[in-house]
Write a protein that holds these residues in place. Sequence first.
Motif, PDB file in Angstrom:
ATOM      1  N   ARG A 184       0.834  -1.207   0.000  1.00 34.78           N
ATOM      2  CA  ARG A 184       0.000   0.000   0.000  1.00 34.78           C
ATOM      3  C   ARG A 184       0.867   1.256   0.000  1.00 34.78           C
ATOM      4  N   THR A 403      -8.615  15.394   1.729  1.00 30.69           N
ATOM      5  CA  THR A 403      -7.509  14.492   1.444  1.00 30.69           C
ATOM      6  C   THR A 403      -6.307  15.327   1.038  1.00 30.69           C
ATOM      7  N   ARG A 428      -9.749  -4.711  -3.650  1.00 34.47           N
ATOM      8  CA  ARG A 428     -10.500  -4.806  -2.392  1.00 34.47           C
ATOM      9  C   ARG A 428      -9.564  -5.074  -1.219  1.00 34.47           C
ATOM     10  N   ASP A 431      -7.427  -1.806  -0.571  1.00 37.99           N
ATOM     11  CA  ASP A 431      -8.228  -0.665  -0.122  1.00 37.99           C
ATOM     12  C   ASP A 431      -7.368   0.598  -0.101  1.00 37.99           C
ATOM     13  N   GLY A 434      -8.789   3.724   1.487  1.00 36.60           N
ATOM     14  CA  GLY A 434      -8.753   3.699   2.940  1.00 36.60           C
ATOM     15  C   GLY A 434      -7.360   3.974   3.482  1.00 36.60           C
ATOM     16  N   TYR A 435      -6.336   3.434   2.815  1.00 36.82           N
ATOM     17  CA  TYR A 435      -4.962   3.642   3.265  1.00 36.82           C
ATOM     18  C   TYR A 435      -4.562   5.111   3.122  1.00 36.82           C
ATOM     19  N   ASP A 437      -6.533   7.639   3.104  1.00 32.14           N
ATOM     20  CA  ASP A 437      -7.286   8.412   4.087  1.00 32.14           C
ATOM     21  C   ASP A 437      -6.665   8.289   5.477  1.00 32.14           C
ATOM     22  N   GLN A 438      -6.226   7.094   5.827  1.00 27.92           N
ATOM     23  CA  GLN A 438      -5.565   6.899   7.126  1.00 27.92           C
ATOM     24  C   GLN A 438      -4.297   7.746   7.226  1.00 27.92           C
ATOM     25  N   ARG A 441      -5.290  11.411   7.673  1.00 27.87           N
ATOM     26  CA  ARG A 441      -5.733  11.729   9.033  1.00 27.87           C
ATOM     27  C   ARG A 441      -4.531  11.855   9.977  1.00 27.87           C
TER      28      ARG A 441
END
Length: 616
Positions: A184, A403, A428, A431, A434-435, A437-438, A441
Amino acid sequence: MCGICGWVDFERDLREERATAQAMTDTMACRGPDDEGLWTAPHAAIGHRRLAIIDLKGGRQPMITEDAGRGPAVLTYSGEVYNFQELRAELSARGHRFRTQSDTEVVLLAYVEWGADLAEHLNGMYAFAIWDAAREELLLVRDRMGIKPLYYYPTPHGVLFGSEPKAILANPHVPRVVDADGLRELLAFVKTPEHGIFKGMYEVRPGQIVQVGRDGIRKRRYWRLQSHEHEDDVETSVKTVRGLLDDIVTRQLISDVPLCSLLSGGLDSSMITALAAKDLREQHLGTVRSFSVDFVGYTEHFKPDFTRSTPDTPYVHDLVSHVGADHTDIVLNSNELMDPAVRAAVLRARDLPLGIGDMDSSLYLLFKAIREHSTVALSGESADEVFGGYRWFHDPEAVTADTFPWLVGENMADHTGAELLFTDEAQRMLDMAGYRDQSYRQALDEVPGLPGETGHQRRMREVSYFHLTRFVQILLDRKDRMSMAVGLEVRVPFCDHRLVEYVFNAPWALKTFDGREKSLLRGAAADLLPESVLRRLKSPYPATQDPLYEQALHDEARKVLEGGEAPCAGLIDPERARAVIEQPVGATSAMASRAALERVLQLDAWFKDYGVRLAL
């Protein structure tokens, strides 16, 4: 500059592991072609490869100092400390005696004087390790902006470290495994601090100290961006930026080997070249030498696109005429860019399939050509991150998106690609949204707040922080690996932490006071540059537009995906890949499709050449 590596193990006699330690050191030969050294003791092996820049005879490493009543302190050091002359005078006044004229010895005796607090006294780009035999402790230190790389791999009884992953991977105790998070990170284009991609490997964070002792590993930050009120008006701010850059460039011109500048014809590199020319002229040291990259037929047949509105060469030549530089255009063709040996060299330099195709190959070839004439080059890298130059800084959609701005809309196509060809199952599992976004954050939580700051000004502080701690790392890594692969030291004046701290805290309205990008820098350069360069719109590093290059990409990707079981076949959807490959040349001019083919080719080569095992 140089390449460093080492091994600490509190349960093993590393004098018996000299062959392995030497193999680790040998991987750094490209970073240090001029000399080598390896020091071993019962629990430490310290390696060094040297690129001689200052005090060519006296700066050999590892460098050792003996203090009465204690064991040796052993330093392996990469980089330049630009305030070493002032520190030398201060340390001499404190009773230290010097045997050389090198900045290496200044760093070593600074450790004897201040211990782990020495980093706070240094101005420069550096990554170094000090083994303190008396304390049985290893100190790993990286510069504030992360200009020089440093990786480490904790072991059950110690640690392995190196300038690049290849030094650590040369140790047989390190498996070449990449897990899901590593893959990722490889694909995300977000540069998460400390993430080493290979399982179990870490990168020393910019501005971080890592201490390794018998009681384990301790980490602390000695520098980070801080927010405070900026009280200077436009005139004072412009004058301060100019004064800082005058001082920075003067310091970074110090060298005992030939030096040059990298020139693109943009505001950033042109200002550095003009300041260097002015300084050299005032010191009666001759004219500045400069180099630029171009492609056969690029200027004559240039087509504006979303990213680039003008070719570089006309602006390069305007600046050269204006400052009287001794200039060379390095002109490349598509055969050179697709040369298998060149692409393999780029992958070896990176250790990872992080490349951006011809923009990596051309940078490698540019640096290789420059190395025939100069050993040190000044670069305009990082000015866009510091002053807010990228187009997405000025795009409301990108700025307000929840983002990283460089991952919004058409910007996204510049920086991603490979996962577009992945199977549904792989997408899937990974993701990527999601990575990313993490990671976003995490970055958002770090931004230092300023009491009372809200709205657009607060958001632009966040955007600046993202670029100075994430985006810039991607480009600094690229610059470091491509330059050190050919033994060229590239200095980055815009990364001086004094300048970064000052401009970071300037309000966004001040950074755009003339209604354009990089207003403070343009104001500071007003008396140095020709009008054409001063007013030129931002244009990123060039990418070839030759259709022959694109055709070669198609052909190579077809061979990989249809010529048997490719190592990356389990990730790639053959129908999606075929749809891109079979499109006529010109139809894949969109950056995402081109980036996808580039990354697939590098992934394939990486799995084959590095023997990487995915643990998903």
